[in-house]
Design an enzyme around this catalytic site. Sequence first.
Site, short mmCIF file in Angstrom:
data_model
loop_
_atom_site.label_atom_id
_atom_site.label_comp_id
_atom_site.label_asym_id
_atom_site.label_seq_id
_atom_site.Cartn_x
_atom_site.Cartn_y
_atom_site.Cartn_z
N ASP A 1 -15.35 -10.86 11.37
CA ASP A 1 -14.16 -10.47 10.62
C ASP A 1 -14.24 -9.03 10.14
OD1 ASP A 1 -11.63 -10.71 9.47
OD2 ASP A 1 -12.45 -11.32 7.53
N ASP B 1 -12.62 -6.13 10.51
CA ASP B 1 -11.46 -5.31 10.89
C ASP B 1 -11.84 -3.83 10.79
OD1 ASP B 1 -10.61 -7.84 9.51
OD2 ASP B 1 -8.64 -7.19 10.17
N ARG C 1 0.82 -1.21 0.00
CA ARG C 1 0.00 0.00 0.00
C ARG C 1 0.85 1.26 0.00
NH1 ARG C 1 -3.03 -3.68 3.27
NH2 ARG C 1 -4.75 -4.46 2.02
N GLY D 1 -1.85 -10.35 9.78
CA GLY D 1 -1.81 -11.74 10.21
C GLY D 1 -2.96 -12.14 11.12
N GLY D 2 -4.03 -11.35 11.12
CA GLY D 2 -5.18 -11.66 11.97
C GLY D 2 -5.83 -12.99 11.63
N GLU D 3 -5.53 -13.52 10.45
CA GLU D 3 -6.07 -14.84 10.06
C GLU D 3 -5.07 -15.95 10.37
OE1 GLU D 3 -7.17 -12.02 8.16
OE2 GLU D 3 -8.88 -12.49 9.43
#
Lengths: 577, 204
Positions: A309, A311, A139, A199-201
């Site tokens: 989920d 975010d 990004r 890395g939340g998954e």
Amino acid sequence: MIGLRQTAKVAFAAALLGSVSMVAALAGEVDNYSPVTQQRLENPEPGNWLLYRRTYDGHGYSPLNQINSTNVKNLEPVWTFATGVNEGHEAPPMVNNGVMFVATPYGQVIALNAKTGDLIWRYKHTLPEDLFQLHPTSRGVAMWQDKLFLAATDDHLIAIDAKTGKELWNTKVQDYKKGQYMTLEPLVVNGKVMVGGSGGEYGVRGYVAAYDADTGKEIWRTFTVPEPNQPGGNTWRGDDWKHGGGSVWITGTYDPKRNIAYWGTGNAAPWPGDQHPGDNLYTTSVIALNPDNGKMVGYHQYHQNDSWDWDEIDAPILIHDMSENGQTIDALVHPARDGYLWVLKQTPAGIEFVSGKPFVGQNAFKGIEPETGRPIVDPEHKPTTGKDVSFCPSLWGGKDWPSASYNPETKLVYIPANNNMCETLKGEKQKLVVGQLWLGADADHAKLIPGADHIGELQAWDPATSKQVWVHKFPKTQLFASTLTTGGDLVFVGGTNDRMFHAFDAKTGDLLWQMKTNSGIMGMPVAFEVDGTEYIAVQSGWGVDAQRIQDMLAKTDWKLNPDVPQGGVVWVFAVKH
Amino acid sequence: MSNDRRTDDKTCCCDPVRRSLLQLGAVATAAALLPGKARADDEDDPRRMERPQVGDFLVYAGGDQEGALIIEGALNVGDEPVLAWATDPSRKILRDGTRLNQILVVRLDPSTMDAETKSHAAAGFLAYSAICTHMQCTVTGWIPEKQILHCPCHQSEYDPRHDAKVVGGPAPRPLAALPLRMVDGKLQVAGEFIGKVGMNKQTM
């Protein structure tokens, strides 16, 4: 599409407008590079784009008005540049006095002459052979003095010489083998390069960390999930905090007046809330950090015990001196993934709730508590383990990570929203295996509301009144890209599966111009000026979640073609003179 | 990148029940915990990085049976696949030095396999690289109704009965196949990976 001859004419006319180019580019090196200082970051020249959203307040606004609602119909490409890679090209082309820096997937940074599109240098970070990329993107690069900073998907933070493209230092932030990676553009304040981890998954524990711009040494690290003995630690059960999520993967905003950086935080992990009971601070929140030392000086949690989920990763837009119900407040405005437009305010005590209102169909909240803003959750629409639960909006939310913008002239917020899309999740117990996806649920079950004719909506809202002013609906497509608004009363956005780049009248919502590009556009548009000519730039390059939504739409009654072509190209436009 | 093996809606997963692989602690009653070291003394031994070699045996990569040899009775036809590593015949070298060496083992009815796939199989057992050819996530999903391997990252789907060809999602090509043979009731590698492991390197 105009022909080559016409394109050349536009470029020629643009070149004639200024007698001397603001930058000289030697082969492979930038001459007369303008160092990026704190003063410049706080008061950027109108013609430059030095920060993720151009200004620290996250407005995504350029005051340039040479291209405006009257002449945008004459907008034409000036030059293009193929990046050579596929997947989601999401970064804003950063511009500093005639030099453009473009970050692409796979750790690439390209320096271009912003006026001509000529290549100056190309940097390519070597990614590990065994790297896995849930979100293969970048990004953008941040700027400080004569350096650029790239947060790479192998979780390395890299300083690059802006003049030569040479790597100056390379710091391992965390371990990609554990599912820790970075995709965001860093935020630099007073020589401290701040990043957060994705890395939340994968069951990571989120953080924001600051590094010395000169040396690459870590200065501080603040975790978004507290230990049991820390404030907020009692909102977690047992050891859940150790892999509780709260990742940080979109650039923060910053208020120089208070010296506070605001960061959005991601979902609690794994997805179903019954697997991590409690409010789960500071996931799905905005946190306020002192960039000098990382100390948390305030927070607001948009919704507790995240199970969808959702975010809330996009940092709030800062609007100083906003009138709200007869008061003047320093507002924090967040069009959220949970489908609500949240308005908060900064006070000496921290962040306080002001208002919240849904901007898309939302059935997970019955309402919100008027004093605190705490959502009143409908348990029938809150995913849990062992049961199919449907909810709206989908896990991509009312607005995912693509940024909204705020125009201080129209005083409107422009939201790239997605409506009419819901989700069904069934939670299941999954053992956490390091480096493997850990959702705690069976995903990929988004569906359209019966009879829906569109998903994507460009919405304009007045944050002072929390009222929608206009909306443009895009038939049979998602809208998955950030918006740019300008002093020319315009809003630019790509994001649709027909590969179009669009310009809207910022006051009325009228579609004034559009053009089909090589690929779908997930990129963040920017406006800049070189030698007296205003340009609009954007990367076209489809992939990642925009493609995942497309794959889902291909399975619906809409029967869309899932094949949206990939391959990144930088596009630069100007108005023909 | 185009995916010329993408199929129509009938074969894409629309509403399946997906399961994670058996490596997460499922029962493998016939597995044998054999004596000897499953891991090299020297963590830096370059042989740990080598792809599975002809003559290697296969062991469970995780779960309750981690390190145990995978033997003929380990799986029934149609059971969820398991994740595995290769180990040299002496069982001193476990080839777990890179996640690119991760292997999927599944047991299917040979009569449902095409000829090419059947030539790689041993007693119905098939082995494939566990590394998705799209973005190199570990392929941990299983759709039992359709006997399809599923990558949870970006929803790529592979048909193990047909050389792991792509039947859904963005993966550009099949999983690499690892030929097997059965030796004294133990699964053994009969040939090197057929096809490239993981994704194509992006070129510029």
